[in-house]
Design an enzyme around this catalytic site. Structure first.
Site, short mmCIF file in Angstrom:
data_model
loop_
_atom_site.label_atom_id
_atom_site.label_comp_id
_atom_site.label_asym_id
_atom_site.label_seq_id
_atom_site.Cartn_x
_atom_site.Cartn_y
_atom_site.Cartn_z
N SER A 95 16.96 14.80 -12.87
CA SER A 95 15.57 14.46 -12.55
C SER A 95 15.03 13.45 -13.55
O SER A 95 13.94 12.90 -13.35
CB SER A 95 14.70 15.73 -12.54
OG SER A 95 14.88 16.46 -13.74
N GLU A 111 16.49 25.75 -4.94
CA GLU A 111 15.37 24.79 -4.96
C GLU A 111 14.76 24.66 -3.56
O GLU A 111 15.48 24.44 -2.58
CB GLU A 111 15.86 23.42 -5.45
CG GLU A 111 14.73 22.38 -5.47
CD GLU A 111 15.05 21.13 -6.29
OE1 GLU A 111 16.12 21.07 -6.92
OE2 GLU A 111 14.19 20.22 -6.29
N LYS A 134 25.70 21.77 -14.51
CA LYS A 134 25.16 22.19 -13.21
C LYS A 134 25.64 21.19 -12.17
O LYS A 134 25.67 19.99 -12.43
CB LYS A 134 23.63 22.21 -13.22
CG LYS A 134 23.04 22.53 -11.84
CD LYS A 134 21.57 22.82 -11.88
CE LYS A 134 20.68 21.60 -11.90
NZ LYS A 134 20.85 20.68 -10.74
O1 KIV Z 1 17.47 17.70 -12.07
C1 KIV Z 1 16.73 18.69 -12.25
O2 KIV Z 1 15.79 18.68 -13.05
C2 KIV Z 1 17.03 19.88 -11.47
C3 KIV Z 1 16.02 21.00 -11.55
C4 KIV Z 1 14.83 20.65 -10.74
C5 KIV Z 1 16.60 22.29 -11.15
O3 KIV Z 1 18.00 19.93 -10.80
#
Ligand code: KIV
Length: 281
Positions: free
Chosen positions: A51, A198, A129
């Site tokens: 993000s 999400e 992640k």
């Molecule tokens: O990229 C990010 O910040 C995310 C969160 C919103 C979970 O994937």
């Protein structure tokens, strides 16, 4: 030699053990000051999210974020945590998770391992992640087998924005909901230690949370999950941050920062800054 004990870091087992005990507090961070704020405030899991493409780089989506950029930003966050620990500021160090950006993990399992390896070895993250699509379990299994803990991500997966037809709530119809529950089970079986959910209906998030033994971390997924995550800039109301319905703003940083900078500019123009206290003899 110093006899000070090193600050212990929260482990994935401790994060897992919080499921059913109390909600897990997670937040994104992208740089040194942001990481210090999160760690000092007791955030348990910091995500260097892709993000950053939106909130740091001002892009409309996350597709242009590169692995190099993720390694760089993860390194800034890791350094802040290490230095805060050395200064003895923290009781516990948060777990540091780095996002794998677009097309860096689902081309071949070998590339996934190499790229994840850079986020851990060069960036200093403890886990990665990955935004999960059907078929991703094979990659999760491969990563966990070589010792890279993986957090899954279901629901709105922003890297697939064009396939999903926009940033919209996912899993509204029965088939999509069933498929998401199955994907969550597959992620758990493949070794994921937690799963981000999400923008999905709260009822579906509750169902997924009950169906898996690993913690679910919600963003726009209601309260019946095992933890919550928000984007740092959204929570603090940074300039340019969006305010979607699922975000609660705890500060209006945009107004506060703009007012402070405008005051500085006014003082410079009036000749009031620097004053007698701000110089050297
Ligand atoms: O990229 C990010 O910040 C995310 C969160 C919103 C979970 O994937």
């Amino acid at each position: 030699m110093s006899s000070a004990k090193p600050t212990p870091r929260l482990t994935i087992s401790e994060i897992r053990a919080l499921k059913g005990e109390r909600p897990i507090c997670c937040l994104t961070a992208y740089d040194y000051p942001g990481a210090l704020v999160c760690a000092r405030a007791g955030i348990e899991l910091i995500l260097v999210g892709d993000s950053l493409g939106n909130v740091v780089q001002g892009r409309p989506d996350t597709l242009g974020v590169t692995l190099e950029q993720m390694v760089y930003h993860t390194g800034l966050v890791a350094r802040a945590l290490d230095e805060a620990a050395l200064r003895g500021e923290l009781e516990r160090l948060p777990l540091l998770v780095a996002d794998m950006p677009f097309l860096t993990f689902h081309t071949t399992p070998e590339r996934a391992v190499e790229n994840a390896g850079r986020l851990l070895a060069e960036g200093g993250a403890q886990t990665v992640k990955i935004e999960s699509r059907p078929g991703i379990a094979e990659y999760v299994e491969r990563l966990t087998r070589v010792g890279v803990p993986v957090m899954g991500h279901l629901g709105l997966t922003p890297q697939a924005v064009h396939q999903l037809g926009g940033f919209r709530v996912q899993g509204r119809d029965a088939d999509a909901a069933r498929e998401m529950i199955e994907q969550a089970r597959r992620l758990e079986d493949a070794g994921a230690f937690a799963i981000v959910l999400e923008l999905i209906p709260a009822e579906l998030a509750a169902e997924i949370s009950a169906a898996v033994g690993v913690p679910t971390i919600g963003i726009g997924a209601g309260a019946a999950v095992d933890g919550q995550i928000l984007v740092f800039h959204d929570l603090l109301g940074f300039p340019g941050a969006l305010k979607p319905r699922h975000v609660k703003r705890y500060l209006d940083a945009d107004s506060l920062m703009t007012e402070a900078v405008a005051e500085y500019a006014a003082e410079v123009r009036r000749g009031d800054f620097p004053g007698p206290k701000h110089g050297f003899q």
